[in-house]
Design a protein around this motif. Sequence first.
Motif, PDB file in Angstrom:
ATOM      1  N   GLY A 145     -11.108  17.182  28.245  1.00  0.00           N
ATOM      2  CA  GLY A 145     -11.983  16.914  27.104  1.00  0.00           C
ATOM      3  C   GLY A 145     -11.813  17.956  26.009  1.00  0.00           C
ATOM      4  O   GLY A 145     -11.960  17.671  24.812  1.00  0.00           O
ATOM      5  N   ASN A 146     -11.445  19.139  26.435  1.00  0.00           N
ATOM      6  CA  ASN A 146     -11.182  20.220  25.495  1.00  0.00           C
ATOM      7  C   ASN A 146      -9.875  19.970  24.735  1.00  0.00           C
ATOM      8  O   ASN A 146      -9.761  20.311  23.557  1.00  0.00           O
ATOM      9  CB  ASN A 146     -11.083  21.513  26.313  1.00  0.00           C
ATOM     10  CG  ASN A 146     -11.205  22.745  25.485  1.00  0.00           C
ATOM     11  OD1 ASN A 146     -11.830  22.726  24.425  1.00  0.00           O
ATOM     12  ND2 ASN A 146     -10.618  23.812  25.953  1.00  0.00           N
ATOM     13  N   TRP A 147      -8.918  19.359  25.425  1.00  0.00           N
ATOM     14  CA  TRP A 147      -7.664  19.023  24.736  1.00  0.00           C
ATOM     15  C   TRP A 147      -7.953  18.014  23.633  1.00  0.00           C
ATOM     16  O   TRP A 147      -7.362  18.064  22.557  1.00  0.00           O
ATOM     17  CB  TRP A 147      -6.636  18.440  25.713  1.00  0.00           C
ATOM     18  CG  TRP A 147      -6.351  19.336  26.890  1.00  0.00           C
ATOM     19  CD1 TRP A 147      -6.658  20.664  27.004  1.00  0.00           C
ATOM     20  CD2 TRP A 147      -5.718  18.964  28.113  1.00  0.00           C
ATOM     21  NE1 TRP A 147      -6.247  21.129  28.222  1.00  0.00           N
ATOM     22  CE2 TRP A 147      -5.669  20.117  28.917  1.00  0.00           C
ATOM     23  CE3 TRP A 147      -5.178  17.775  28.602  1.00  0.00           C
ATOM     24  CZ2 TRP A 147      -5.100  20.105  30.199  1.00  0.00           C
ATOM     25  CZ3 TRP A 147      -4.615  17.754  29.865  1.00  0.00           C
ATOM     26  CH2 TRP A 147      -4.576  18.922  30.659  1.00  0.00           C
ATOM     27  N   LEU A 148      -8.848  17.101  23.932  1.00  0.00           N
ATOM     28  CA  LEU A 148      -9.262  16.124  22.917  1.00  0.00           C
ATOM     29  C   LEU A 148      -9.908  16.824  21.716  1.00  0.00           C
ATOM     30  O   LEU A 148      -9.497  16.637  20.567  1.00  0.00           O
ATOM     31  CB  LEU A 148     -10.244  15.122  23.555  1.00  0.00           C
ATOM     32  CG  LEU A 148     -11.122  14.301  22.612  1.00  0.00           C
ATOM     33  CD1 LEU A 148     -10.270  13.384  21.744  1.00  0.00           C
ATOM     34  CD2 LEU A 148     -12.139  13.478  23.414  1.00  0.00           C
ATOM     35  N   VAL A 149     -10.896  17.644  21.996  1.00  0.00           N
ATOM     36  CA  VAL A 149     -11.614  18.333  20.921  1.00  0.00           C
ATOM     37  C   VAL A 149     -10.665  19.251  20.151  1.00  0.00           C
ATOM     38  O   VAL A 149     -10.645  19.272  18.917  1.00  0.00           O
ATOM     39  CB  VAL A 149     -12.799  19.148  21.497  1.00  0.00           C
ATOM     40  CG1 VAL A 149     -13.453  19.999  20.416  1.00  0.00           C
ATOM     41  CG2 VAL A 149     -13.826  18.209  22.137  1.00  0.00           C
ATOM     42  N   GLY A 150      -9.845  20.004  20.903  1.00  0.00           N
ATOM     43  CA  GLY A 150      -8.913  20.944  20.267  1.00  0.00           C
ATOM     44  C   GLY A 150      -7.892  20.233  19.400  1.00  0.00           C
ATOM     45  O   GLY A 150      -7.584  20.684  18.297  1.00  0.00           O
ATOM     46  N   THR A 151      -7.380  19.116  19.898  1.00  0.00           N
ATOM     47  CA  THR A 151      -6.383  18.371  19.125  1.00  0.00           C
ATOM     48  C   THR A 151      -6.976  17.890  17.804  1.00  0.00           C
ATOM     49  O   THR A 151      -6.375  18.048  16.744  1.00  0.00           O
ATOM     50  CB  THR A 151      -5.871  17.156  19.930  1.00  0.00           C
ATOM     51  OG1 THR A 151      -5.262  17.609  21.131  1.00  0.00           O
ATOM     52  CG2 THR A 151      -4.854  16.362  19.127  1.00  0.00           C
ATOM     53  N   LEU A 152      -8.151  17.310  17.866  1.00  0.00           N
ATOM     54  CA  LEU A 152      -8.761  16.793  16.631  1.00  0.00           C
ATOM     55  C   LEU A 152      -9.097  17.940  15.691  1.00  0.00           C
ATOM     56  O   LEU A 152      -8.724  17.935  14.514  1.00  0.00           O
ATOM     57  CB  LEU A 152     -10.025  15.991  16.943  1.00  0.00           C
ATOM     58  CG  LEU A 152      -9.864  14.743  17.820  1.00  0.00           C
ATOM     59  CD1 LEU A 152     -11.223  14.071  18.030  1.00  0.00           C
ATOM     60  CD2 LEU A 152      -8.881  13.752  17.220  1.00  0.00           C
ATOM     61  N   ALA A 153      -9.805  18.942  16.212  1.00  0.00           N
ATOM     62  CA  ALA A 153     -10.340  19.989  15.344  1.00  0.00           C
ATOM     63  C   ALA A 153      -9.237  20.828  14.709  1.00  0.00           C
ATOM     64  O   ALA A 153      -9.250  21.063  13.506  1.00  0.00           O
ATOM     65  CB  ALA A 153     -11.301  20.880  16.136  1.00  0.00           C
ATOM     66  N   TRP A 154      -8.248  21.268  15.529  1.00  0.00           N
ATOM     67  CA  TRP A 154      -7.229  22.187  14.990  1.00  0.00           C
ATOM     68  C   TRP A 154      -6.087  21.438  14.290  1.00  0.00           C
ATOM     69  O   TRP A 154      -5.157  22.046  13.816  1.00  0.00           O
ATOM     70  CB  TRP A 154      -6.764  23.154  16.068  1.00  0.00           C
ATOM     71  CG  TRP A 154      -7.672  24.357  16.124  1.00  0.00           C
ATOM     72  CD1 TRP A 154      -7.468  25.573  15.505  1.00  0.00           C
ATOM     73  CD2 TRP A 154      -8.942  24.461  16.773  1.00  0.00           C
ATOM     74  NE1 TRP A 154      -8.540  26.401  15.734  1.00  0.00           N
ATOM     75  CE2 TRP A 154      -9.452  25.763  16.505  1.00  0.00           C
ATOM     76  CE3 TRP A 154      -9.724  23.596  17.538  1.00  0.00           C
ATOM     77  CZ2 TRP A 154     -10.704  26.210  16.994  1.00  0.00           C
ATOM     78  CZ3 TRP A 154     -10.959  24.027  18.013  1.00  0.00           C
ATOM     79  CH2 TRP A 154     -11.425  25.322  17.736  1.00  0.00           C
ATOM     80  N   ASN A 155      -6.164  20.124  14.242  1.00  0.00           N
ATOM     81  CA  ASN A 155      -5.267  19.359  13.375  1.00  0.00           C
ATOM     82  C   ASN A 155      -6.054  18.905  12.148  1.00  0.00           C
ATOM     83  O   ASN A 155      -6.003  17.732  11.763  1.00  0.00           O
ATOM     84  CB  ASN A 155      -4.681  18.147  14.100  1.00  0.00           C
ATOM     85  CG  ASN A 155      -3.473  18.506  14.954  1.00  0.00           C
ATOM     86  OD1 ASN A 155      -2.472  18.999  14.444  1.00  0.00           O
ATOM     87  ND2 ASN A 155      -3.578  18.282  16.251  1.00  0.00           N
ATOM     88  N   ASN A 156      -6.827  19.818  11.576  1.00  0.00           N
ATOM     89  CA  ASN A 156      -7.517  19.508  10.318  1.00  0.00           C
ATOM     90  C   ASN A 156      -8.495  18.348  10.501  1.00  0.00           C
ATOM     91  O   ASN A 156      -8.648  17.514   9.631  1.00  0.00           O
ATOM     92  CB  ASN A 156      -6.454  19.171   9.241  1.00  0.00           C
ATOM     93  CG  ASN A 156      -7.022  19.147   7.843  1.00  0.00           C
ATOM     94  OD1 ASN A 156      -8.054  19.764   7.567  1.00  0.00           O
ATOM     95  ND2 ASN A 156      -6.379  18.417   6.937  1.00  0.00           N
ATOM     96  N   TRP A 157      -9.144  18.304  11.692  1.00  0.00           N
ATOM     97  CA  TRP A 157     -10.124  17.264  11.992  1.00  0.00           C
ATOM     98  C   TRP A 157      -9.536  15.868  11.742  1.00  0.00           C
ATOM     99  O   TRP A 157     -10.091  15.034  11.031  1.00  0.00           O
ATOM    100  CB  TRP A 157     -11.431  17.470  11.205  1.00  0.00           C
ATOM    101  CG  TRP A 157     -12.551  16.559  11.636  1.00  0.00           C
ATOM    102  CD1 TRP A 157     -13.265  15.696  10.825  1.00  0.00           C
ATOM    103  CD2 TRP A 157     -13.107  16.393  12.953  1.00  0.00           C
ATOM    104  NE1 TRP A 157     -14.200  15.011  11.565  1.00  0.00           N
ATOM    105  CE2 TRP A 157     -14.125  15.410  12.874  1.00  0.00           C
ATOM    106  CE3 TRP A 157     -12.821  16.948  14.213  1.00  0.00           C
ATOM    107  CZ2 TRP A 157     -14.875  14.996  13.973  1.00  0.00           C
ATOM    108  CZ3 TRP A 157     -13.558  16.533  15.319  1.00  0.00           C
ATOM    109  CH2 TRP A 157     -14.572  15.581  15.188  1.00  0.00           C
TER     110      TRP A 157
END
Length: 581
Positions: A145-157
Motif C-alpha cells: 500500500g505504501n508503494w501505491l501511495v509513494g508512486t502517486l505522491a512522488w510522481n507529482n501526485w
Amino acid sequence: MHWVEYLYLSSITFSGALALSPSGDYAPAEVVCESGVNLLREASGLSSDEKAWLEKRDKLTEEAMKSFLTRATANFSDTSILEELFSNSSNVPKIGFAASGGGYRAMLNGAGMLSAFDNRTRGANEHGYGGLLQAATYLSGLSGGNWLVGTLAWNNWTSVQDIVDDFSDSDTSTIWDLEHSLLDAGGWNWAYSIERWAAVIDEVRDKKLAGFNVSLVDVWGRALSYYFFPDMNDGGDALTWSSIRDFDVFKNAEMPFPISVADELFTDSSSVNLNSTVFEFNPFEMGSWDETLNAFTDVKYLGTEVSNGEPVDDTKCVEGFDNTGFILGSSSDVFNLVTEAGFSFMITIMEYLFLGTVTEANGDEAKYGPNPFKDSSFYDESLYSDIVGSDTLYLVDGSEDGQNIPLLPLITEDRALDVVFAFDNSADTSDGWPDGASLVSTYERQFGLQGKNMAFPYVPDTDTFVNLGLNKRPTFFGCDASNLTDLNYIPPLIVYIPNSEYSYESNTLVEKLTYSTKERIGMIRNGFETATRGNFTEDSTLIGCMGCAIMRRKQESTNATLPTECESCFNSYCWNGTIAA
Ligand SMILES: *[C@@H]1O[C@H](CO)[C@@H](O)[C@H](O)[C@H]1NC(C)=O
Ligand SMILES: *[C@@H]1O[C@H](CO)[C@@H](O)[C@H](O)[C@H]1NC(C)=O
Ligand SMILES: *[C@@H]1O[C@H](CO)[C@@H](O)[C@H](O)[C@H]1NC(C)=O
Ligand SMILES: *[C@@H]1O[C@H](CO)[C@@H](O)[C@H](O)[C@H]1NC(C)=O
Ligand SMILES: *[C@@H]1O[C@H](CO)[C@@H](O)[C@H](O)[C@H]1NC(C)=O
Ligand SMILES: *[C@@H]1O[C@H](CO)[C@@H](O)[C@H](O)[C@H]1NC(C)=O
Ligand SMILES: *[C@@H]1O[C@H](CO)[C@@H](O)[C@H](O)[C@H]1NC(C)=O
Ligand SMILES: *[C@@H]1O[C@H](CO)[C@@H](O)[C@H](O)[C@H]1NC(C)=O
Ligand SMILES: *[C@@H]1O[C@H](CO)[C@@H](O)[C@H](O)[C@H]1NC(C)=O
Ligand SMILES: *[C@@H]1O[C@H](CO)[C@@H](O)[C@H](O)[C@H]1NC(C)=O
C-alpha cells in the motif's frame, strides 16, 4: 552461464566510476547545518509545518467535501444538515485513507479502490465516489500500500487513471510495468537485466562507500524504484522523501498528506508484536507517537550523527539518506515477498559484496544509522525501550505486528479525523482473502503496553467477520460515538473495504512479482468494483450511505438531525455488536 553469474562478473568491472562525492546519486552527503540546531522534538501535538500545511489543505478539502456530500445526498428528503455543518468550518468532516500491505496485490487492488474515490478516474463521478480523495486530508500506506501511495505522491501526485492509460503506450517508460519480475527486469533480454542489477549494486555501493551501513532493504528499495519512478534518472536514485516539500502540488496542498508506516525491531530480539514501536514517515518528520519513543526528527536530515537531537559535530549534517525508494523498501517485508527462484542469487551477490551473512532474521531490517533518536529523552521511562541507546535504529515491515492496515497515524487524536477508509488487501484466509485480522490487532493494541495514546472502535473476532460476511463488502465500525466513551477518546468511524472478487480473482499470491498488462488492469478494475459494490449495481444507495458515515461524527457532536435515509444505511452497513463465532 546464467545471467546472474554474468552480473556477478560484470559488477566487478562496473565499479569504475565510483564517486565518493555523493550528491546526485544514492549516497547521502554531508551538508552544513545551522550551529546549535536540534533535529528532535517531543511528539506532543502536530508539527508546526504540518499545521501550516493543514491550513491550506482544509480550505481545499472543505470545497471538495461539500460538493461530494451534495452529490451523495442528492436523493435525501432533507439535506439541511449540510448547511448546518458547512456554516462553521470546524464542523466540516475530515477524512483519511489507509492502504494495506500485501505486495503487488495490495498495490494494484489498492490502486483500484483508491481510484473509485478520485475524480480523475473515468467513471468515478458517475458510478463511484469521485471527489472524495480530493476531500481527504491524509493518505497512509504500508508495504504494498505504501508503494501505491509513494508512486502517486512522488510522481507529482499522478493518478491511477494516468498510470493505467500509459499501460498501452509502448513508447514511454511505464509506471508499474510489471511484465517482468524485478529479479529479471529484462525478461529474455539478459543484457538488460545485468545492466539493471549492476546499476543497483553500484548505487548501494555508493552509500556504503560514503560510510553508511546498508542492508538487503537498500538493494530491494533500489530494485523496486525502477518500477515506481521509471521516468527519473536511474530509477530515482537521488529522489529524496523530503523533496516532496518542493513539489508545487504538495506546497499548494493540492494532494493529501502522505504517510508511510514501519515497525521498530528491538535490537535484542527478532520478534515484532503489538508492543513494538510503530514509526511513521511524513513529508516533514519521522518518528513515533508511542510512549516508548514519543519523538519526531526532521526526515530531511536522517543520517546525521546526533545526541539528543544535536549534531555531534556542531554544523555537520547529512542529507540524502531519506531516499524515497529506501523508505518505500523499509516498509516492506523482503523475505515474505520474494520467494521466487532466483532470489538466492540476489542474496548471494549482496552477501559477497557487502552484507556478511544474510538470514531471514536480519535480512529485511532497514538500518537507520546513525540512530536519529540516540540519547533522546522524551520516552516514558517506565516502559522498556532500547531505541535511544542503540547506534542504529532497525525498521521492518509495518505489518509484522499484525496491523497490516496503517491506521495508527490516522486515528491519533491530534489529527482529529472523523472517518478513516481502511483498504484491506491482506491474505488472511487459506485462499488469500482478508478476514479482519488487521483491524482486530489495532483494536487490541489500545488495551496493551502501547495503548495510551490511541483509541479504536470495537470490532468482532475474525470468525464473526467471515460468518457475517463483513470481509466481503464495505462495513462501518464505531457508528455510535455514545458507545465508545469508555475508550481513551472518541476514535474516527472506520469504513472497512476488504478485497473481494467482482470481475477478477484478486486474491493473487503476495509473492507474485510479474503481472501482464491484462492482469494489472483486471486487478485495478476489480478494486474499483470492490469499493463500489460493482459500481453501485448491488446497492444504488451506497454512495448516500458513505455520505452518512462521513457526516456521522459531526452530526453527533453538533446534535444535527440525522437524515432518515442514514438510519437504513446504518442498519445495513454498521456492525451492530453481534458476535457470530
Ligand atoms: C476534482 O476535484 C478538484 C477539487 O475539488 C476540482 O478542482 C477539479 O476540478 C475536479 N476535477 C474533475 C475532473 O472533476
Ligand atoms: C437517486 O435515485 C435515483 C432513482 O432511484 C437513482 O437512479 C440514483 O442513482 C440515485 N442517486 C443517488 C446519488 O443516490
Ligand atoms: C464553530 O464550531 C466550534 C466547534 O463546534 C465552536 O467551538 C465554535 O464556537 C463555532 N463557531 C461559530 C462561529 O459558531
Ligand atoms: C466499473 O467502473 C470502472 C471505472 O469506471 C470500470 O473500469 C469498470 O469496467 C466498471 N465495471 C463494470 C462491471 O461496468
Ligand atoms: C506536476 O503536475 C502539474 C499538473 O498536474 C503540472 O502542471 C506540472 O508541470 C507537473 N510538474 C512536473 C515537474 O512534472
Ligand atoms: C507486551 O507487554 C506487556 C506488558 O509488559 C506484556 O504483559 C505482554 O506479554 C507483552 N506482549 C507481547 C506480545 O510481548
Ligand atoms: C554500522 O554498524 C556498526 C555495527 O553495528 C556500528 O558500530 C556502526 O556505528 C554503524 N555505522 C553507522 C554509520 O551507522
Ligand atoms: C447535544 O445534546 C446533548 C444532550 O442533549 C448536550 O449535552 C450537548 O451539549 C449538545 N451539544 C451541542 C453541541 O449542542
Ligand atoms: C444486528 O446484526 C445482525 C447480523 O448482521 C442481525 O441479525 C441483527 O438483527 C441485528 N440486530 C439489531 C438489533 O439490529
Ligand atoms: C458497544 O460497546 C460495548 C462495550 O461497552 C462493546 O462490547 C460492543 O461491541 C459495542 N458495540 C458496538 C456496535 O461497537
